[in-house]
Design a protein around this motif. Structure first.
Motif, mmCIF file in Angstrom:
data_model
loop_
_atom_site.group_PDB
_atom_site.id
_atom_site.type_symbol
_atom_site.label_atom_id
_atom_site.label_comp_id
_atom_site.label_asym_id
_atom_site.label_seq_id
_atom_site.Cartn_x
_atom_site.Cartn_y
_atom_site.Cartn_z
ATOM 1 N N LEU A 64 0.827 -1.204 0.000
ATOM 2 C CA LEU A 64 0.000 0.000 0.000
ATOM 3 C C LEU A 64 0.865 1.260 0.000
ATOM 4 C CD1 LEU A 64 -2.841 -1.044 2.483
ATOM 5 C CD2 LEU A 64 -3.035 -0.730 0.002
ATOM 6 N N ARG A 65 1.964 1.244 0.772
ATOM 7 C CA ARG A 65 2.841 2.422 0.786
ATOM 8 C C ARG A 65 3.476 2.631 -0.596
ATOM 9 N NH1 ARG A 65 2.683 4.330 5.698
ATOM 10 N NH2 ARG A 65 2.704 2.971 7.545
ATOM 11 N N GLU A 66 3.811 1.540 -1.254
ATOM 12 C CA GLU A 66 4.361 1.650 -2.609
ATOM 13 C C GLU A 66 3.331 2.225 -3.578
ATOM 14 O OE1 GLU A 66 5.666 -2.314 -3.402
ATOM 15 O OE2 GLU A 66 7.614 -2.039 -2.399
ATOM 16 N N LEU A 67 2.062 1.851 -3.386
ATOM 17 C CA LEU A 67 1.005 2.379 -4.243
ATOM 18 C C LEU A 67 0.807 3.882 -4.009
ATOM 19 C CD1 LEU A 67 -1.633 -0.504 -4.058
ATOM 20 C CD2 LEU A 67 -0.358 0.233 -6.085
ATOM 21 N N VAL A 68 0.941 4.325 -2.753
ATOM 22 C CA VAL A 68 0.845 5.761 -2.455
ATOM 23 C C VAL A 68 1.976 6.504 -3.163
ATOM 24 C CG1 VAL A 68 0.981 7.527 -0.660
ATOM 25 C CG2 VAL A 68 -0.335 5.425 -0.253
ATOM 26 N N GLU A 69 3.197 5.945 -3.110
ATOM 27 C CA GLU A 69 4.324 6.604 -3.758
ATOM 28 C C GLU A 69 4.192 6.566 -5.276
ATOM 29 O OE1 GLU A 69 6.505 8.501 -2.179
ATOM 30 O OE2 GLU A 69 5.161 8.004 -0.522
ATOM 31 N N ALA A 70 3.631 5.485 -5.795
ATOM 32 C CA ALA A 70 3.393 5.408 -7.243
ATOM 33 C C ALA A 70 2.399 6.478 -7.668
ATOM 34 C CB ALA A 70 2.870 4.025 -7.614
ATOM 35 N N GLN A 71 1.398 6.707 -6.826
ATOM 36 C CA GLN A 71 0.426 7.753 -7.125
ATOM 37 C C GLN A 71 1.077 9.134 -7.031
ATOM 38 O OE1 GLN A 71 -3.038 7.819 -4.574
ATOM 39 N NE2 GLN A 71 -4.231 9.028 -6.025
ATOM 40 N N ARG A 72 1.979 9.306 -6.054
ATOM 41 C CA ARG A 72 2.680 10.591 -5.901
ATOM 42 C C ARG A 72 3.487 10.919 -7.159
ATOM 43 N NH1 ARG A 72 3.381 12.733 -1.140
ATOM 44 N NH2 ARG A 72 3.333 10.704 -0.094
ATOM 45 N N SER A 73 4.028 9.882 -7.785
ATOM 46 C CA SER A 73 4.834 10.105 -8.999
ATOM 47 C C SER A 73 3.982 10.540 -10.187
ATOM 48 C CB SER A 73 5.594 8.816 -9.361
ATOM 49 O OG SER A 73 4.703 7.818 -9.867
ATOM 50 N N LYS A 74 2.659 10.444 -10.038
ATOM 51 C CA LYS A 74 1.752 10.832 -11.128
ATOM 52 C C LYS A 74 1.156 12.222 -10.906
ATOM 53 C CE LYS A 74 2.078 6.800 -13.181
ATOM 54 N NZ LYS A 74 2.980 6.123 -12.250
ATOM 55 N N LEU A 75 1.690 12.959 -9.950
ATOM 56 C CA LEU A 75 1.209 14.327 -9.714
ATOM 57 C C LEU A 75 1.280 15.146 -10.998
ATOM 58 C CD1 LEU A 75 2.793 15.126 -6.226
ATOM 59 C CD2 LEU A 75 0.360 15.278 -6.778
ATOM 60 N N GLY A 76 0.195 15.852 -11.295
ATOM 61 C CA GLY A 76 0.152 16.657 -12.514
ATOM 62 C C GLY A 76 -0.308 15.903 -13.741
ATOM 63 N N GLN A 77 -0.483 14.580 -13.600
ATOM 64 C CA GLN A 77 -0.974 13.761 -14.718
ATOM 65 C C GLN A 77 -2.369 13.262 -14.337
ATOM 66 O OE1 GLN A 77 2.082 10.810 -15.995
ATOM 67 N NE2 GLN A 77 3.382 11.797 -14.457
ATOM 68 N N GLU A 78 -3.369 14.051 -14.679
ATOM 69 C CA GLU A 78 -4.708 13.819 -14.115
ATOM 70 C C GLU A 78 -5.208 12.390 -14.298
ATOM 71 O OE1 GLU A 78 -8.983 15.539 -15.271
ATOM 72 O OE2 GLU A 78 -7.703 17.002 -14.276
ATOM 73 N N ARG A 79 -5.198 11.876 -15.525
ATOM 74 C CA ARG A 79 -5.745 10.540 -15.772
ATOM 75 C C ARG A 79 -4.905 9.475 -15.078
ATOM 76 N NH1 ARG A 79 -10.003 8.099 -15.606
ATOM 77 N NH2 ARG A 79 -10.779 10.099 -16.356
ATOM 78 N N ALA A 80 -3.585 9.595 -15.153
ATOM 79 C CA ALA A 80 -2.706 8.616 -14.508
ATOM 80 C C ALA A 80 -2.865 8.666 -12.992
ATOM 81 C CB ALA A 80 -1.254 8.879 -14.894
ATOM 82 N N PHE A 81 -3.079 9.875 -12.453
ATOM 83 C CA PHE A 81 -3.268 10.027 -11.009
ATOM 84 C C PHE A 81 -4.543 9.318 -10.563
ATOM 85 C CE2 PHE A 81 -4.440 12.220 -7.085
ATOM 86 C CZ PHE A 81 -3.217 12.310 -6.426
ATOM 87 N N ILE A 82 -5.616 9.456 -11.348
ATOM 88 C CA ILE A 82 -6.885 8.793 -11.018
ATOM 89 C C ILE A 82 -6.743 7.276 -11.099
ATOM 90 C CG2 ILE A 82 -9.264 8.430 -11.793
ATOM 91 C CD1 ILE A 82 -8.740 10.984 -10.233
ATOM 92 N N GLU A 83 -6.029 6.787 -12.113
ATOM 93 C CA GLU A 83 -5.810 5.344 -12.232
ATOM 94 C C GLU A 83 -5.037 4.809 -11.024
ATOM 95 O OE1 GLU A 83 -3.907 4.960 -16.000
ATOM 96 O OE2 GLU A 83 -5.781 5.203 -17.146
ATOM 97 N N ALA A 84 -4.058 5.586 -10.556
ATOM 98 C CA ALA A 84 -3.293 5.182 -9.368
ATOM 99 C C ALA A 84 -4.172 5.222 -8.123
ATOM 100 C CB ALA A 84 -2.079 6.098 -9.196
ATOM 101 N N ASP A 85 -5.087 6.181 -8.078
ATOM 102 C CA ASP A 85 -6.024 6.273 -6.960
ATOM 103 C C ASP A 85 -6.918 5.031 -6.917
ATOM 104 O OD1 ASP A 85 -7.327 8.354 -4.942
ATOM 105 O OD2 ASP A 85 -8.969 7.366 -5.979
ATOM 106 N N ILE A 86 -7.419 4.635 -8.073
ATOM 107 C CA ILE A 86 -8.259 3.434 -8.157
ATOM 108 C C ILE A 86 -7.466 2.209 -7.699
ATOM 109 C CG2 ILE A 86 -9.416 1.859 -9.767
ATOM 110 C CD1 ILE A 86 -10.283 4.340 -11.363
ATOM 111 N N ALA A 87 -6.206 2.126 -8.138
ATOM 112 C CA ALA A 87 -5.372 0.972 -7.776
ATOM 113 C C ALA A 87 -5.229 0.860 -6.258
ATOM 114 C CB ALA A 87 -4.003 1.089 -8.430
ATOM 115 N N PHE A 88 -5.096 1.989 -5.577
ATOM 116 C CA PHE A 88 -4.960 1.987 -4.112
ATOM 117 C C PHE A 88 -6.223 1.437 -3.452
ATOM 118 C CE2 PHE A 88 -5.681 4.146 -0.031
ATOM 119 C CZ PHE A 88 -4.526 3.804 0.661
#
Length: 241
Positions: A139-163
């Motif tokens: 889960l912590r890795e997924l949070v960091e993966a989502q952090r790396s998508k900051l500014g990329q709206e669609r990718a950020f949402i996909e990472a949010d769903i993954a979490f």
């Protein structure tokens, strides 16, 4: 019984089924009875033609219907194989209908958000009781993966769903995971953050990290409360056009 007595529905015209539909029903029965099991190679088209006494078009149409329902996989140049049935396959079958329902009845978006709150509260409650150290790392890795998508709206949402789907998976209940995956996929099409508030991404990341902390400490009550607050905060970001 008199000559005037009629049974309900007996006056309806008898409809002759297409040959391909009859072949589909036979193949469906073969899977139901275990004659064909997950991973099995489907009989050849010729074998099915001979077994059912029909032509190649009927067999091919039936096989394509099976593939459309996720029951078999068709690969070019290879024999079809029977798929293992999963909750995900089942929800894929209602995907288009669900999206149509949301687009034609916008009030259902609010209903779906309510369902999300109920389901994810239950998911985090179960996961908080049993999550392992390895799952916390994930889960912590997924949070960091989502952090790396900051500014990329669609990718950020996909990472949010993954979490959120990962938390659902950690309940150990595949139906919860499948419903969560489908539900968040449908909702994502109505994500409109630009209309609301800036800085939302950092708030999301902070709240995700807090949820992970509470899961790690197995604080069930606080984890449920935090998830409720998190989803309540994100509610306005999903709305009909």
């Amino acid at each position: 019984m008199t000559a005037e007595t009629k049974f309900p529905g007996t006056d309806a015209p008898i409809v002759r089924k297409k040959l391909s539909d009859q072949v589909f029903e036979r193949l469906w029965t073969m899977i139901q009875t275990g004659e064909l099991s997950p991973g099995d190679t489907m009989p050849s088209e010729r074998a099915l033609m001979e077994r059912f006494g029909v032509g190649r078009p009927a067999v091919r149409e039936a096989l394509q219907s099976m593939a459309n329902k996720g029951l078999i996989s068709i690969s070019h140049g290879e024999r079809s194989k029977v798929n293992k049935l999963t909750p995900g396959i089942a929800f894929d079958q209602v995907n288009d209908i669900a999206k149509l329902l949301l687009s034609t009845e916008p009030s259902n978006i609010e209903n779906l958000k309510q369902l999300r709150k109920i389901l994810e509260a239950g998911s985090v409650q179960i996961t908080a009781q049993s999550c392992t150290a390895e799952e916390i790392v994930e889960l912590r890795e997924l949070v960091e993966a989502q952090r790396s998508k900051l500014g990329q709206e669609r990718a950020f949402i996909e990472a949010d769903i993954a979490f959120h789907v990962a938390i659902a998976r950690m309940t150990g209940n595949p139906l919860i995971q499948a419903v969560t995956q489908a539900m968040l996929s449908w909702l994502s099409e109505y994500y409109k953050p630009v209309l609301h508030w800036s800085g939302r991404e950092n708030t999301t990341l902070l709240e995700h990290s807090k949820i992970v902390d509470l899961l790690e400490s197995h604080d069930v009550s606080a984890a449920v409360t935090m998830m409720g607050d998190h989803l309540g905060r994100s509610d306005p970001l999903y709305e009909a056009s």
